[in-house]
Design a protein around this motif. Structure first.
Motif, mmCIF file in Angstrom:
data_model
loop_
_atom_site.group_PDB
_atom_site.id
_atom_site.type_symbol
_atom_site.label_atom_id
_atom_site.label_comp_id
_atom_site.label_asym_id
_atom_site.label_seq_id
_atom_site.Cartn_x
_atom_site.Cartn_y
_atom_site.Cartn_z
ATOM 1 N N VAL A 156 0.837 -1.201 0.000
ATOM 2 C CA VAL A 156 0.000 0.000 0.000
ATOM 3 C C VAL A 156 0.873 1.252 0.000
ATOM 4 N N VAL A 160 0.793 4.211 -2.920
ATOM 5 C CA VAL A 160 0.522 5.621 -2.636
ATOM 6 C C VAL A 160 1.722 6.482 -3.025
ATOM 7 N N ASP A 174 -4.884 10.046 0.067
ATOM 8 C CA ASP A 174 -5.699 9.329 1.043
ATOM 9 C C ASP A 174 -6.692 8.408 0.340
ATOM 10 N N CYS A 177 -4.794 5.387 -0.875
ATOM 11 C CA CYS A 177 -4.467 4.515 0.258
ATOM 12 C C CYS A 177 -5.679 3.714 0.699
ATOM 13 N N CYS A 181 -6.073 -0.397 0.652
ATOM 14 C CA CYS A 181 -6.312 -1.185 1.868
ATOM 15 C C CYS A 181 -7.532 -2.084 1.690
ATOM 16 N N VAL A 200 -4.685 7.770 6.126
ATOM 17 C CA VAL A 200 -3.230 7.864 6.098
ATOM 18 C C VAL A 200 -2.842 9.211 6.690
ATOM 19 N N ILE A 228 1.702 4.845 6.736
ATOM 20 C CA ILE A 228 0.695 3.839 6.378
ATOM 21 C C ILE A 228 0.560 2.815 7.505
#
Length: 400
Positions: A156, A160, A174, A177, A181, A200, A228
Motif C-alpha cells: 500500500v 501511494v 488518502d 491509500c 487497503c 493515512v 501507512i
C-alpha cells in the motif's frame, strides 16, 4: 455571529426582522403554526436566504436560539461552495504549510472487512486497558500473520508513494491509500483512531507528524512523509517513509540532508537489534548519528509495540539518555520511527487536534519499519522491495 454569553432575548432584539414585500407563508418558528407576516431575519438576508419569515418580532425572539444555528450551517456551506479555505484563519502557522479545507467525507470500509474496536466509537478501548510493561511474545502463527499484514502495508505504501508528485492533493493520496487497503481486505488503522478523520497521515515539510490529508496541492520542492498503517487478520502493520516531491526537492541540500540522515539513523538503529539489546540503546544510536549530521531528534514521538493492538508496549525512545526499561526478545514485534529536524525540537499543535509542526518552521523527516526480533537478530517485516518508489539519493554538489 453573536457571542454565546449574551442572552437569547438580547441577541434577538439586535436582530430585529426587516419587512421586505413578500406574500404571507408559514412562520419558521419551531413552536408556531401561524402564517408568517412580512418580517424576515436580517442575518439570513445577508447570507442570501430570502424566505426566512416569522409571524412577529416576539416569535422570532422566542425562537432565536434555535434559528441562529441555521446561520452557522449556511456559513460553512458558503465556504465550501466558494472553494478551498483555511479553517483556522487566526492561528499563527510556523511555516509555509497551511490546511486547505473542506475535508472530503469520511471514506467507508465494507462491513465484510474486520474492523478494530475504534472504528465506530473512535476509542481504542482494548489498547487503553493494556498493561504498560507487559510485552507480548508472538508464536509462529502470529509471526506469520504479522508477516502478511506487513507485506500488505509495504504494498500500500508503494502504491501511494508512486502517486506522490507535484500537482496532486494529499486528499487524493488518502483516496488511493483507502482503496488499496480495502482491495487487500484490510482496514486502514488510523481511520477514526481517536477520531482521526482519514486513512493515512500525510506530513509535508515542517509538519512533524499526523498531518491530515486535505485539499492542499503538493508543490515541486516539497518533502512528504506517508505514514501507512493497516489492520488485517486481527493484526496491525505500521510503516512510513519521507519522499522528495519533484526535482527541486532532490536538488535542495537541506531537504536531502534531513531525509537521508533520518533514513540512515533508522538503518543504524535496526542494525543493533537482536536478543538482549536494551531498548534504551536504540535512542543512543539514533541521536548519535543525527548529531553527527547536525540534525535534531524530536523526542516527543517514539516507536511502539505492534501486534493485535496498534500501540501496545514497549515504548521506543529515539533520543539518548532515555530511561526505557526492557530488552529485545525473540518473538517481539515493534516499530522504530525516528523524526529528525533541521532546527529546534520544539513543536506547535494545530487547532485540528492532530497536526504537529516545528515551532521554527524548519523541515522534518521520518522513517519507520515494523520489526520482528528473531533468535539471531531481526527481520524487517516492512522492508523496501527492489521496485519500491523513493529510496536514498546522494547529497547534491553545491557550487560556490
Amino acid at each position: 455571529m453573536l457571542p454565546e454569553t449574551r442572552s437569547q432575548d438580547a441577541a434577538a432584539e439586535d436582530e430585529t426582522p426587516v419587512a421586505p414585500a413578500a406574500d404571507p407563508r408559514k412562520c419558521l418558528g419551531a413552536d408556531c403554526d401561524k402564517d408568517a407576516g412580512a418580517l424576515q431575519c436580517p442575518t439570513c438576508l445577508k447570507l442570501g436566504v430570502k424566505d426566512s419569515f416569522f409571524c412577529s418580532q416576539e416569535c422570532f425572539q422566542r425562537n432565536w436560539a434555535e434559528h441562529k444555528a441555521v446561520h452557522k450551517a449556511l456559513q460553512v456551506k458558503a465556504k465550501t461552495q466558494n472553494g478551498p479555505y483555511n479553517p483556522f484563519p487566526k492561528f499563527f502557522f510556523s511555516g509555509s504549510v497551511l490546511p486547505v479545507y473542506p475535508l472530503s467525507p469520511r471514506r467507508e470500509v465494507p462491513k465484510s472487512i474486520k474492523h478494530p474496536d475504534w472504528a465506530v466509537t473512535g476509542i481504542p478501548r482494548k489498547e487503553m486497558r493494556l498493561h504498560k510493561t507487559k510485552i507480548e511474545i508472538l508464536d509462529a502463527a502470529a509471526q506469520d500473520a504479522m508477516r502478511k499484514v506487513c507485506r500488505y502495508a509495504r504494498e500500500v505504501l508503494d502504491i501511494v508513494a508512486a502517486e506522490a508528485r507535484p500537482g496532486v492533493t494529499t486528499d487524493y493520496l488518502d483516496e488511493i491509500c483507502h482503496k488499496a487497503c480495502v482491495e487487500r481486505e484490510s482496514y486502514p488503522s488510523p481511520l477514526n483512531y481517536h477520531n482521526f478523520p482519514k486513512s493515512v497521515c500525510t506530513s509535508v515539510n515542517e509538519i512533524v507528524c499526523h498531518g491530515i490529508p486535505d485539499q492542499r496541492v503538493l508543490l515541486d520542492g516539497d518533502i512528504l512523509n506517508l505514514d501507512i498503517s493497516l489492520y488485517h487478520g486481527g493484526y496491525h502493520a505500521d510503516v512510513n517513509e519521507t519522499y522528495y516531491i519533484g526535482d527541486r526537492a532532490k536538488a535542495d541540500p537541506e531537504s536531502v540532508r534531513i531525509i537521508e540522515t533520518t533514513r540512515e539513523a533508522l538503518n543504524q538503529a535496526i542494525a543493533i537489534i537482536k536478543p538482549g539489546t536494551p531498548f534504551r540503546d536504540i535512542g543512543k544510536v539514533v541521536e548519535k548519528y543525527a548529531k553527527s549530521q547536525k540534525c535534531t531528534v524530536i523526542p516527543t514521538w517514539g516507536g511502539h509495540g505492534i501486534n493485535t493492538e496498534f500501540h501496545p508496549p514497549p515504548w521506543i525512545a529515539h533520543y539518548a539518555k532515555n530511561k526505557v526499561v526492557g530488552m529485545c526478545k525473540p518473538g517481539m514485534t515493534f516499530t522504530i520511527e525516528p523524526i529528525l529536524t533541521l532546527g529546534s525540537a520544539r513543536e506547535v499543535a494545530w487547532p485540528d487536534n492532530w497536526t504537529n509542526a516545528t515551532a521554527d518552521g524548519k523541515r522534518t523527516a521520518q522513517f519507520e519499519h515494523t520489526m520482528l526480533v528473531t533468535e539471531t537478530g531481526v527481520e524487517v517485516l516492512t522492508a523496501r522491495l527492489p521496485d519500491s518508489p523513493g529510496g536514498p539519493i546522494p547529497m547534491p554538489t553545491v557550487a560556490n
